[in-house]
Design a protein around this motif. Structure first.
Motif, PDB file in Angstrom:
ATOM      1  N   GLN A 280       0.842  -1.192   0.000  1.00 32.07           N
ATOM      2  CA  GLN A 280       0.000   0.000   0.000  1.00 32.07           C
ATOM      3  C   GLN A 280       0.881   1.247   0.000  1.00 32.07           C
ATOM      4  O   GLN A 280       2.042   1.221   0.430  1.00 32.07           O
ATOM      5  CB  GLN A 280      -0.920   0.026   1.237  1.00 32.07           C
ATOM      6  CG  GLN A 280      -1.881  -1.134   1.335  1.00 32.07           C
ATOM      7  CD  GLN A 280      -1.329  -2.303   2.129  1.00 32.07           C
ATOM      8  OE1 GLN A 280      -0.174  -2.320   2.514  1.00 32.07           O
ATOM      9  NE2 GLN A 280      -2.183  -3.294   2.376  1.00 32.07           N
ATOM     10  N   ALA A 281       0.333   2.375  -0.461  1.00 31.14           N
ATOM     11  CA  ALA A 281       1.078   3.634  -0.519  1.00 31.14           C
ATOM     12  C   ALA A 281       1.317   4.186   0.874  1.00 31.14           C
ATOM     13  O   ALA A 281       0.485   4.038   1.776  1.00 31.14           O
ATOM     14  CB  ALA A 281       0.317   4.654  -1.365  1.00 31.14           C
ATOM     15  N   TYR A 287       5.253  10.435  -6.315  1.00 31.31           N
ATOM     16  CA  TYR A 287       4.112  10.842  -7.150  1.00 31.31           C
ATOM     17  C   TYR A 287       3.996   9.948  -8.391  1.00 31.31           C
ATOM     18  O   TYR A 287       4.985   9.675  -9.070  1.00 31.31           O
ATOM     19  CB  TYR A 287       4.279  12.300  -7.579  1.00 31.31           C
ATOM     20  CG  TYR A 287       3.203  12.787  -8.531  1.00 31.31           C
ATOM     21  CD1 TYR A 287       1.953  13.173  -8.056  1.00 31.31           C
ATOM     22  CD2 TYR A 287       3.441  12.846  -9.905  1.00 31.31           C
ATOM     23  CE1 TYR A 287       0.964  13.615  -8.917  1.00 31.31           C
ATOM     24  CE2 TYR A 287       2.460  13.284 -10.779  1.00 31.31           C
ATOM     25  CZ  TYR A 287       1.225  13.667 -10.288  1.00 31.31           C
ATOM     26  OH  TYR A 287       0.249  14.095 -11.138  1.00 31.31           O
ATOM     27  N   GLY A 288       2.780   9.491  -8.675  1.00 33.37           N
ATOM     28  CA  GLY A 288       2.522   8.693  -9.871  1.00 33.37           C
ATOM     29  C   GLY A 288       2.797   7.219  -9.733  1.00 33.37           C
ATOM     30  O   GLY A 288       2.528   6.447 -10.657  1.00 33.37           O
ATOM     31  N   SER A 289       3.320   6.794  -8.575  1.00 29.30           N
ATOM     32  CA  SER A 289       3.695   5.385  -8.408  1.00 29.30           C
ATOM     33  C   SER A 289       2.468   4.483  -8.271  1.00 29.30           C
ATOM     34  O   SER A 289       1.476   4.847  -7.637  1.00 29.30           O
ATOM     35  CB  SER A 289       4.568   5.217  -7.162  1.00 29.30           C
ATOM     36  OG  SER A 289       5.836   5.780  -7.370  1.00 29.30           O
ATOM     37  N   THR A 305      -0.393  12.441  -4.711  1.00 33.78           N
ATOM     38  CA  THR A 305       0.353  13.434  -3.933  1.00 33.78           C
ATOM     39  C   THR A 305       1.849  13.165  -4.025  1.00 33.78           C
ATOM     40  O   THR A 305       2.277  12.058  -4.349  1.00 33.78           O
ATOM     41  CB  THR A 305      -0.073  13.401  -2.453  1.00 33.78           C
ATOM     42  OG1 THR A 305       0.101  12.065  -1.947  1.00 33.78           O
ATOM     43  CG2 THR A 305      -1.524  13.818  -2.304  1.00 33.78           C
ATOM     44  N   GLY A 306       2.639  14.181  -3.720  1.00 34.30           N
ATOM     45  CA  GLY A 306       4.086  14.049  -3.822  1.00 34.30           C
ATOM     46  C   GLY A 306       4.683  13.266  -2.665  1.00 34.30           C
ATOM     47  O   GLY A 306       4.024  12.951  -1.672  1.00 34.30           O
ATOM     48  N   ASN A 379      19.606  11.413  -9.355  1.00 31.76           N
ATOM     49  CA  ASN A 379      19.176  12.389  -8.341  1.00 31.76           C
ATOM     50  C   ASN A 379      17.739  12.178  -7.886  1.00 31.76           C
ATOM     51  O   ASN A 379      17.133  13.072  -7.292  1.00 31.76           O
ATOM     52  CB  ASN A 379      19.370  13.835  -8.825  1.00 31.76           C
ATOM     53  CG  ASN A 379      20.818  14.261  -8.742  1.00 31.76           C
ATOM     54  OD1 ASN A 379      21.558  13.816  -7.870  1.00 31.76           O
ATOM     55  ND2 ASN A 379      21.238  15.113  -9.662  1.00 31.76           N
ATOM     56  N   PHE A 380      17.169  11.017  -8.152  1.00 28.30           N
ATOM     57  CA  PHE A 380      15.870  10.671  -7.576  1.00 28.30           C
ATOM     58  C   PHE A 380      16.031  10.432  -6.076  1.00 28.30           C
ATOM     59  O   PHE A 380      15.126  10.722  -5.292  1.00 28.30           O
ATOM     60  CB  PHE A 380      15.308   9.419  -8.255  1.00 28.30           C
ATOM     61  CG  PHE A 380      13.894   9.087  -7.855  1.00 28.30           C
ATOM     62  CD1 PHE A 380      12.824   9.718  -8.456  1.00 28.30           C
ATOM     63  CD2 PHE A 380      13.634   8.149  -6.871  1.00 28.30           C
ATOM     64  CE1 PHE A 380      11.522   9.425  -8.085  1.00 28.30           C
ATOM     65  CE2 PHE A 380      12.333   7.844  -6.490  1.00 28.30           C
ATOM     66  CZ  PHE A 380      11.271   8.486  -7.106  1.00 28.30           C
TER      67      PHE A 380
END
Length: 394
Positions: A280-281, A287-289, A305-306, A379-380
């Motif tokens: 789960q998140a 974001y977007g995962s 959300t970010g 740089n992620f």
């Protein structure tokens, strides 16, 4: 048992060079003061039929065929440096070593009238420094193994982690370094789930370990540390917590302990989700995962959300020490772990480790470290550190 430094080659990056030959020229210059490629002890061989290029270089083999083939003992394995040494005064120029080497790592130089091979430039390879794309790298993490391999692994064999689990690597590396004078807290998540706390009535951890609630890990550790201090015992109070237990449900106790500057070493193993209970998140999910609670399809496009930058939030608490780390760069991690340990003697130290999850992120388990590396290189997941009252350093 000893490990050695080595030169690694990434052919996918070498393809970007367009035959620049920078490594070959650098080697020729440092070994002979010439740009003539015949003096180079490294060769890049073009791939055939669309295959990537290959490297002809001495691999400093553990069981070297060139040494076995040498009838005059001119070649020998140096047990201290790991290099294959060549002694010119003993060489009879029979060239049997060039036949024995399957890597093209030792070759005959007609101008010099004897064989030549790589010697790592006394630990500072010119070819690596000259490579413009990072296709060549000098891997020096052998020093970590040499320093740490005799220390006891404070987790038992056979923990029930998923195949390729980065979190298990973090657990074993960290506690081996921190040592046995430790009390460990592991709140609900993947780490206790793989058996570090309570598995069929036993524990997988060789130091005192407890299983707090998601909400109170840091506050319980703070109390334990104070009690050990009253007893006059110097014990490291250490947490190994997931991003959910640190930055979501457990943030109130984490923030409180940091605000009080309690003497704790808190390590957040961030796999960007609640992986132990079904992917789960969490607040740390980017974001977007895709997760099971943020599906990607016609109605939803992943997490809306970010990502919560928990490490930066902890820096804003003005902790004794805050840093981010990755298992793809273990030398960096060990240096930061040393600083964090020292800082935890004075107050609150926080390490945030990026930990890609093969199961939850859906990548092959063999690619865990490469995914870690890509996160940093793009740089992620940037690597930085902060010391109390100082500046942030990348």
């Amino acid at each position: 048992m000893t490990a050695y430094n080595t030169i690694a080659f990434d052919p996918s990056r070498c393809e970007l060079c367009n035959d620049c030959d920078a490594c070959i020229t650098a080697c020729s210059q440092i070994k002979a003061g010439s740009d003539d490629p015949q003096y180079s002890r490294i060769k890049i061989v073009a791939g055939f039929n669309g295959n990537p290029p290959e490297l002809a270089l001495c691999r400093q083999c553990g069981d070297p065929e060139c040494v076995k083939s040498c009838p005059s003992t001119a070649l020998s394995k140096n047990a201290e440096t790991g290099l294959i040494d060549w002694e010119e005064s003993l060489c009879v120029d029979c060239l049997l070593c060039t036949v024995g080497c399957t890597y093209g790592g030792i070759t005959y130089n007609a101008e010099l009238k004897h064989v030549a091979k790589c010697d790592h430039c006394d630990g500072d390879p010119a070819c690596v420094k000259a490579c413009p794309t990072g296709a060549l790298t000098y891997i020096t993490s052998a020093s970590i193994f040499n320093e740490q391999h005799e220390r006891e692994d404070l987790f038992v064999p056979g923990l029930s982690a998923c195949q390729g689990c980065n979190s298990e690597m973090i657990m074993r590396h960290s506690l081996r370094k921190v040592g046995p004078d430790t009390v460990l807290a592991t709140p609900p998540g993947c780490i206790p789930g793989m058996g570090s706390v309570g598995f069929n009535g036993t524990t997988g951890t060789k130091v005192p370990v407890f299983h707090p609630l998601l909400t109170n890990t840091a506050s319980m550790l703070a109390g334990l540390k104070k009690q050990y201090n009253r007893m006059g015992r110097n014990v490291t109070a250490m947490a190994l917590a997931g991003d959910g237990g640190a930055g979501d449900v457990g943030f109130q106790s984490l923030s409180g302990a940091a605000e009080r500057n309690d003497q704790i070493l808190f390590i957040c193993v961030d796999n960007e989700g609640y992986m132990n209970t079904g992917m789960q998140a969490s607040g740390s999910t980017s974001y977007g995962s895709w997760t099971t609670t943020t599906p990607v399809g016609k109605q939803m496009k992943g997490k809306r959300t970010g990502q919560k930058n928990l490490a930066m939030i902890m820096m804003n608490h003005n902790c004794e020490y805050v840093a981010t780390a990755s298992t793809a760069f273990v030398e960096d991690y060990y240096e930061k772990l040393d600083k964090a340990l020292a800082a935890s003697e004075r107050g609150f130290a926080y390490l945030h480790i990026y930990s890609p999850c093969p199961t939850g992120w859906r990548f092959p388990s063999s690619q865990t470290i490469e995914v870690c590396r890509k996160g940093v290189e793009t740089n992620f997941a940037p690597l930085w550190e902060y010391e109390r009252g100082g500046e942030l350093h990348f």
